[in-house]
Write an enzyme that holds these catalytic residues in place. Structure first.
Site, PDB file in Angstrom:
ATOM      1  CG  LEU A  44       8.417   2.847  -6.191  1.00 22.87           C
ATOM      2  CD1 LEU A  44       8.031   1.835  -7.546  1.00 22.87           C
ATOM      3  CD2 LEU A  44       8.313   1.882  -5.059  1.00 22.87           C
ATOM      4  CB  THR A  48       3.758   4.080  -7.858  1.00 19.14           C
ATOM      5  OG1 THR A  48       4.375   5.254  -7.268  1.00 19.14           O
ATOM      6  CG2 THR A  48       4.570   3.448  -8.790  1.00 19.14           C
ATOM      7  CE1 TYR A  96      -6.875   2.913  -0.008  1.00 17.73           C
ATOM      8  CE2 TYR A  96      -4.441   2.999   0.147  1.00 17.73           C
ATOM      9  CZ  TYR A  96      -5.413   2.186  -0.504  1.00 17.73           C
ATOM     10  OH  TYR A  96      -5.599   1.387  -1.047  1.00 17.73           O
ATOM     11  CG  ASP A 105      -8.039   2.570  -4.699  1.00 13.07           C
ATOM     12  OD1 ASP A 105      -9.171   2.631  -4.821  1.00 13.07           O
ATOM     13  OD2 ASP A 105      -7.354   1.815  -5.072  1.00 13.07           O
ATOM     14  CB  CYS A 118     -15.328   1.122 -12.955  1.00 14.58           C
ATOM     15  SG  CYS A 118     -16.484   2.705 -12.918  1.00 14.58           S
ATOM     16  CD  GLU A 121      -2.860  -0.762  -0.115  1.00 16.58           C
ATOM     17  OE1 GLU A 121      -3.192   0.335  -0.677  1.00 16.58           O
ATOM     18  OE2 GLU A 121      -3.780  -1.596  -0.422  1.00 16.58           O
TER      19      GLU A 121
END
Length: 392
Positions: A123, A86, A163, A181, A233, A80
């Site tokens: 990253l 990313t 989150y 998210d 979606c 997470e």
């Protein structure tokens, strides 16, 4: 007989009105118990339908537990943090490499920060790596190396926001938490055709996601919502005909699902400029240094450069070379390096100097051969600079 434009418009308006009435019915809550609205009533989205779809179509991801098995909290935490801003495709190899090097939160906590930053290099959003390390240390120091299972306790850890706390609580511990998210944000905004632009609509989206979350399998439900947004979606051209929630979706009924979520117009990013100095010795070593402990790219390795000023910023020095690491013959290379950060875009011109093998490094700098770059915390920006300077 072909209907008139007026008749077609009336039919579309009736469809929208019916869809919105269904959505309003779904929003209702049990005032006496405070329980989430029964989404399965009044034609609303059925959590069971989404879970059934997930059981058939779930993505296989390196950090995801197999069906019927409890997820490892460390795997959820690590993935997470990496997945923030990313893509799944980019994160996969990093996750596998981190897990091979630091198989538990205790191993990660014991690692030097410099090694973690080096493994993270490429990253992006490097504050995440520092937060990852700080959180691992806190889990070991405060909780004996075991992640707490409650959102409040998770939120108390460094680097974990609402989150991530909800995601760990739901996915790793099957707590009735509702992480939201970008994928889930898109699914919810379309289900209810939420017209308020982001970020203002975030509160309403979070509330409706919580109302949909079932008491059984909340972790699978959260991952099902993520998978639905990632594979069906999607931002453009959503595959509505394949969606398990096609019928109760208000945006689909309106015929304009891709309009949602509504986003406020973005202003143009400010632009900054600077010059990087690629110094190369005859033995192939390149001059590098470590950035300050705080601020952008903190503690990362960099090629020496001028300050990065806005075009309307401080007055430039009389000569660019005044910021060079040492006086020598610097030659400007054609072109420039372009890089976009969260809050600004950067253009770096590159100057190169070729020096004798015995040239000493100035204070605060070091010579590093290209075969040692893998041990350096070189962000993607600096790898671009080195490539532009002819360093492979």
């Amino acid at each position: 007989m072909t209907s008139s434009p007026a008749a077609r418009a009336t039919a579309r308006a009736a469809t929208r009105a019916a869809a919105r009435a269904s959505a309003r019915a779904v929003e209702s809550t049990d005032a006496s118990s405070g329980a989430p609205a029964a989404a399965s009533r009044a034609g609303g989205p059925e959590p069971a339908a989404l879970l059934a779809w997930y059981d058939r179509h779930r993505r296989r991801l390196p950090w995801r537990a197999e069906p019927g098995r409890r997820a490892d909290p460390y795997h959820v935490f690590l993935s997470e943090i990496m997945l923030q801003q990313t893509t799944v495709k980019a994160v996969g190899p990093y996750f596998v490499a981190f897990l091979a090097r630091w198989p538990s939160v205790s191993h990660l906590a014991d690692a030097p920060l410099e090694e973690v930053l080096s493994a993270w290099a490429g990253l992006g959003y490097y504050a995440r790596a520092r937060n990852l390390h700080a959180c691992a240390k806190a889990v070991v120091a405060r909780h004996g190396g075991r992640f707490p299972d409650a959102e409040a306790a998770l939120l108390d850890l460094p680097g974990i926001g609402p989150y991530t706390a909800a995601a760990i609580a739901a996915i790793a511990f099957d707590r009735p938490a509702s992480p939201v998210d970008g994928n889930i944000e898109r699914v919810i905004s379309r289900l209810y055709a939420i017209g308020e632009p982001l970020p203002g609509a975030k509160g309403a989206i979070k509330a409706r996601a919580a109302a949909l979350t079932p008491p059984e399998r909340p972790g699978d439900f959260a991952q099902a919502m993520m998978d639905l947004g990632a594979t069906i979606c999607t931002p453009k051209s959503p595959a509505c005909s394949l969606c398990p929630w096609m019928e109760p979706c208000v945006a689909r009924a309106e015929g304009d699902a891709a309009r949602y979520p509504v986003k406020a117009p973005k202003g143009e990013k400010p632009r900054r400029e600077g010059t990087a100095f690629v110094a190369v010795r005859a033995d192939g070593a390149v001059l590098l240094r470590t950035r300050p402990d705080k601020g952008l790219l903190a503690k990362m390795t960099e090629v020496p450069s001028t300050p990065w000023d806005s075009r309307a910023g401080a007055k430039a020095p009389a000569r660019i070379e005044d910021h060079a690491p040492f006086p020598t013959r610097w030659r400007a290379l054609p072109g420039a390096v372009e890089h976009v950060f969260t809050h600004f875009a950067l253009t770096l011109k590159v100057h190169r100097a070729d020096l004798p093998a015995a040239t000493p490094a100035p204070d605060g700098h070091r010579w590093v051969r290209p075969d040692g770059f893998g041990r350096e915390a070189l962000p993607s920006l600096m790898r671009k600079v080195l490539a532009h300077g002819g360093i492979e």
